[in-house]
Design a protein around this motif. Sequence first.
Motif, PDB file in Angstrom:
ATOM      1  N   THR A 129       0.865  -1.182   0.000  1.00 15.27           N
ATOM      2  CA  THR A 129       0.000   0.000   0.000  1.00 15.27           C
ATOM      3  C   THR A 129       0.901   1.230   0.000  1.00 15.27           C
ATOM      4  O   THR A 129       2.132   1.124   0.053  1.00 15.27           O
ATOM      5  CB  THR A 129      -0.921   0.046   1.233  1.00 15.27           C
ATOM      6  N   ALA A 130       0.283   2.401  -0.009  1.00 13.93           N
ATOM      7  CA  ALA A 130       1.080   3.636   0.031  1.00 13.93           C
ATOM      8  C   ALA A 130       1.881   3.750   1.317  1.00 13.93           C
ATOM      9  O   ALA A 130       2.958   4.373   1.346  1.00 13.93           O
ATOM     10  CB  ALA A 130       0.163   4.848  -0.126  1.00 13.93           C
ATOM     11  N   ASP A 131       1.374   3.135   2.408  1.00 15.85           N
ATOM     12  CA  ASP A 131       2.014   3.271   3.718  1.00 15.85           C
ATOM     13  C   ASP A 131       2.763   2.023   4.156  1.00 15.85           C
ATOM     14  O   ASP A 131       3.424   2.041   5.201  1.00 15.85           O
ATOM     15  CB  ASP A 131       0.964   3.620   4.782  1.00 15.85           C
ATOM     16  N   ALA A 132       2.663   0.941   3.407  1.00 17.36           N
ATOM     17  CA  ALA A 132       3.293  -0.314   3.819  1.00 17.36           C
ATOM     18  C   ALA A 132       3.970  -0.972   2.628  1.00 17.36           C
ATOM     19  O   ALA A 132       3.354  -1.160   1.568  1.00 17.36           O
ATOM     20  CB  ALA A 132       2.257  -1.261   4.424  1.00 17.36           C
TER      21      ALA A 132
ATOM     22  N   THR B 135       6.113  -0.010   0.510  1.00 17.77           N
ATOM     23  CA  THR B 135       6.463   0.806  -0.650  1.00 17.77           C
ATOM     24  C   THR B 135       7.766   1.522  -0.344  1.00 17.77           C
ATOM     25  O   THR B 135       7.865   2.245   0.652  1.00 17.77           O
ATOM     26  CB  THR B 135       5.372   1.841  -0.969  1.00 17.77           C
TER      27      THR B 135
ATOM     28  N   PRO C  17      10.321   1.213  10.019  1.00 23.30           N
ATOM     29  CA  PRO C  17      10.576   2.346   9.118  1.00 23.30           C
ATOM     30  C   PRO C  17      12.008   2.296   8.572  1.00 23.30           C
ATOM     31  O   PRO C  17      12.955   2.005   9.310  1.00 23.30           O
ATOM     32  CB  PRO C  17      10.377   3.560  10.023  1.00 23.30           C
TER      33      PRO C  17
ATOM     34  N   GLY D 233      10.529   4.386   3.536  1.00 28.88           N
ATOM     35  CA  GLY D 233       9.327   3.555   3.496  1.00 28.88           C
ATOM     36  C   GLY D 233       9.193   2.799   4.795  1.00 28.88           C
ATOM     37  O   GLY D 233       9.986   2.989   5.725  1.00 28.88           O
ATOM     38  N   THR D 234       8.188   1.958   4.885  1.00 31.22           N
ATOM     39  CA  THR D 234       7.968   1.158   6.087  1.00 31.22           C
ATOM     40  C   THR D 234       7.724  -0.288   5.685  1.00 31.22           C
ATOM     41  O   THR D 234       6.803  -0.582   4.927  1.00 31.22           O
ATOM     42  CB  THR D 234       6.767   1.669   6.904  1.00 31.22           C
TER      43      THR D 234
END
Length: 260
Positions: A40-43, A45, A206, A226-227
């Motif tokens: 996703t955009a938060d995971a 990437t 992170p 990213g994370t």
Amino acid sequence: MKAEHISTVFVTVLAVCLAFPVPSSAVVVTGIDLTLDPVTADANTLNLDLDVSGTTQTDSTGLVGNIVTDLEIDFFSLGDVDAVTGISFTGGHFEATNTSLLYAFDLGILGSLNAEIKDVGGYLRTPSPFGAVSGTTFPTNAHEFVLDEGQADAVSSGLVSFEEHFDFATDNMVAAGQDGVDGTVTVVLDSVNGGVATYNVSVAFPVMFDEILYEDLVTVTASGSGTIVASGQFTVPEPSSIFMLSGLALAAFVAWYRKR
């Protein structure tokens, strides 16, 4: 004292043990295989920036694969987790889903530069196990992000002319976690079946790094952020402190009763 009274005392003590389970000492669970969550955009990437003397271009890629962890855990006697006290990253590997990231720079009177970052892959590791955990967070600076696959190529033409090749397989890019940046780990009891307890695990880490690829009349720097988020399960024999306490209390009562 009569046996009937001792029996009453035993039952009372046993009830207290049942009502107030005691945490065990830390247990080390090794080789927990966690799969990276969907991108996703938060995971999962990874944003990869290429900077040429202050001019930056950005591209990104998803990450797929796994990480392997060891955890130090205190369990309550009923199987619930009291606390996670330590974490180490011991294996696994992840790869980029976007196998080629392209960058093009107009350097004005100096010429132009074209670059490519491709086939990137890596892993997390802990140089000095275990990294401390407080609550559900841990400092990332006790761990490292390593790129051990992929290449970065930069070709410049014009007044500034060079060709640079960087191979992460032969020259790993190693980035320690950032000071003041925390990761998270959660461990939750899922089920107990047939004397085996299953736990759900989730880890978020992170990532931030900078690597100078070329430095002369111009400086070419690759940076990433990213994370990494991964989850999975592990199983252990059901924590049995409660049964140990009950057994010890019963054994003490029987021994007393036979000697009275």
